[in-house]
Design a protein around this motif. Sequence first.
Motif, mmCIF file in Angstrom:
data_model
loop_
_atom_site.group_PDB
_atom_site.id
_atom_site.type_symbol
_atom_site.label_atom_id
_atom_site.label_comp_id
_atom_site.label_asym_id
_atom_site.label_seq_id
_atom_site.Cartn_x
_atom_site.Cartn_y
_atom_site.Cartn_z
ATOM 1 N N GLY A 196 -6.832 4.259 -2.014
ATOM 2 C CA GLY A 196 -7.703 3.650 -1.004
ATOM 3 C C GLY A 196 -7.414 4.150 0.420
ATOM 4 N N ARG A 197 -6.541 5.155 0.560
ATOM 5 C CA ARG A 197 -6.197 5.686 1.879
ATOM 6 C C ARG A 197 -6.390 7.186 1.859
ATOM 7 N N PRO A 198 -6.722 7.784 3.007
ATOM 8 C CA PRO A 198 -6.833 9.236 3.033
ATOM 9 C C PRO A 198 -5.468 9.879 2.840
ATOM 10 N N ILE A 199 -5.481 11.036 2.230
ATOM 11 C CA ILE A 199 -4.236 11.721 1.941
ATOM 12 C C ILE A 199 -3.634 12.252 3.232
ATOM 13 N N ASP A 200 -2.317 12.173 3.363
ATOM 14 C CA ASP A 200 -1.631 12.714 4.561
ATOM 15 C C ASP A 200 -1.225 14.145 4.301
ATOM 16 N N THR A 201 -0.753 14.795 5.374
ATOM 17 C CA THR A 201 -0.455 16.228 5.302
ATOM 18 C C THR A 201 0.727 16.496 4.399
ATOM 19 N N ASP A 202 1.758 15.669 4.461
ATOM 20 C CA ASP A 202 2.936 15.908 3.624
ATOM 21 C C ASP A 202 2.599 15.805 2.130
ATOM 22 N N THR A 203 1.801 14.782 1.798
ATOM 23 C CA THR A 203 1.412 14.638 0.380
ATOM 24 C C THR A 203 0.553 15.802 -0.074
ATOM 25 N N LEU A 204 -0.363 16.237 0.827
ATOM 26 C CA LEU A 204 -1.223 17.368 0.466
ATOM 27 C C LEU A 204 -0.393 18.625 0.283
ATOM 28 N N ARG A 205 0.618 18.819 1.147
ATOM 29 C CA ARG A 205 1.461 20.016 1.035
ATOM 30 C C ARG A 205 2.248 19.976 -0.269
ATOM 31 N N ALA A 206 2.727 18.754 -0.642
ATOM 32 C CA ALA A 206 3.511 18.653 -1.875
ATOM 33 C C ALA A 206 2.636 18.877 -3.116
ATOM 34 N N ARG A 207 1.382 18.352 -3.097
ATOM 35 C CA ARG A 207 0.488 18.527 -4.239
ATOM 36 C C ARG A 207 0.041 19.974 -4.393
ATOM 37 N N LEU A 208 -0.177 20.669 -3.246
ATOM 38 C CA LEU A 208 -0.646 22.050 -3.315
ATOM 39 C C LEU A 208 0.502 23.027 -3.435
ATOM 40 N N GLY A 209 1.676 22.650 -2.945
ATOM 41 C CA GLY A 209 2.819 23.562 -2.997
ATOM 42 C C GLY A 209 2.678 24.710 -2.014
ATOM 43 N N VAL A 210 2.143 24.432 -0.837
ATOM 44 C CA VAL A 210 1.949 25.473 0.190
ATOM 45 C C VAL A 210 2.881 25.156 1.380
ATOM 46 N N PRO A 211 3.135 26.126 2.228
ATOM 47 C CA PRO A 211 3.959 25.859 3.425
ATOM 48 C C PRO A 211 3.248 24.931 4.411
ATOM 49 N N THR A 212 4.042 24.436 5.352
ATOM 50 C CA THR A 212 3.528 23.440 6.303
ATOM 51 C C THR A 212 2.383 23.974 7.157
ATOM 52 N N PRO A 213 2.457 25.209 7.736
ATOM 53 C CA PRO A 213 1.324 25.679 8.553
ATOM 54 C C PRO A 213 0.016 25.731 7.773
ATOM 55 N N MET A 214 0.099 26.173 6.502
ATOM 56 C CA MET A 214 -1.135 26.249 5.737
ATOM 57 C C MET A 214 -1.637 24.851 5.382
ATOM 58 N N ALA A 215 -0.699 23.919 5.127
ATOM 59 C CA ALA A 215 -1.121 22.553 4.844
ATOM 60 C C ALA A 215 -1.810 21.941 6.050
ATOM 61 N N ASP A 216 -1.288 22.225 7.243
ATOM 62 C CA ASP A 216 -1.940 21.716 8.454
ATOM 63 C C ASP A 216 -3.335 22.296 8.611
ATOM 64 N N ALA A 217 -3.495 23.578 8.305
ATOM 65 C CA ALA A 217 -4.812 24.201 8.437
ATOM 66 C C ALA A 217 -5.791 23.626 7.417
ATOM 67 N N ILE A 218 -5.307 23.300 6.209
ATOM 68 C CA ILE A 218 -6.188 22.716 5.198
ATOM 69 C C ILE A 218 -6.569 21.309 5.597
ATOM 70 N N ALA A 219 -5.602 20.532 6.130
ATOM 71 C CA ALA A 219 -5.889 19.153 6.540
ATOM 72 C C ALA A 219 -6.885 19.126 7.698
ATOM 73 N N ALA A 220 -6.818 20.149 8.587
ATOM 74 C CA ALA A 220 -7.776 20.200 9.691
ATOM 75 C C ALA A 220 -9.192 20.453 9.191
ATOM 76 N N GLN A 221 -9.344 21.202 8.092
ATOM 77 C CA GLN A 221 -10.675 21.458 7.564
ATOM 78 C C GLN A 221 -11.179 20.255 6.754
ATOM 79 N N LEU A 222 -10.263 19.458 6.214
ATOM 80 C CA LEU A 222 -10.712 18.296 5.442
ATOM 81 C C LEU A 222 -11.092 17.119 6.335
ATOM 82 N N ALA A 223 -10.608 17.122 7.609
ATOM 83 C CA ALA A 223 -10.868 15.993 8.487
ATOM 84 C C ALA A 223 -12.346 15.938 8.872
#
Length: 223
Positions: A196-223
């Motif tokens: 019931g909550r939007p996914i945060d960057t750390d969880t997205l990075r852990a699920r995708l297994g990507v580095p932090t900069p790429m996770a931030d870039a993906i989270a910016a496109q999902l916002a």
Amino acid sequence: MASKLRVDAVLVQALIAGALSFAHLHDLAAAAGQTGWKAWAYPVSVDLLLVAAWRRLRSDSSSRLAWCWFLVSLFASLGANVATAGFLDLADPPAWLRFGVAGWPAVAFLGGTLLAHSPTPTVEQDAETPPVVEREPSGNTPSPPQYAPAPEAVAEPEPALRPVPALAPAAPTVPVPAALVDHARKIAADHHTRTGRPIDTDTLRARLGVPTPMADAIAAQLA
């Protein structure tokens, strides 16, 4: 005793010098044709002019007028002393000597008049004179002068400095494949469905297994 002897010696020397100068002026005036009482008046005229110029110099040492007439009378007295020492033939005086002796009374009168009637410099008063206190007619003690207080300088308020807003850090420009973005959107939708909550960057990075900069870039496109 020593002081009295010194003063007496000076007076005797002055009397001797004055008598000799007086006699020389008299002899010169008599040789130039001034006989009788007129020959005796010339030394008195020269000495009076010399004394008047000297007194003026004592009160105003920078006076050009006093210096001029002091030198004129001194030259007349000294010239008579030198002329009667054998430099001139007093039995047959030259024409210029007769001319000078005859014109001396007018010169002495002019010098004495200028010295006696020319204004002397006065001491300048101080520009800052104390305030004059007027006495009250009732005879009471005069009150001290009242001075208006000087207006105090009002300090102007300094303009308030506005805080400069902090600039948000620019998101790192990391190239993200479109397929990875679509996969991340599915993971985010599933996470929102379960929690019931939007996914945060750390969880997205852990699920995708990507580095932090790429996770931030993906989270910016999902916002």
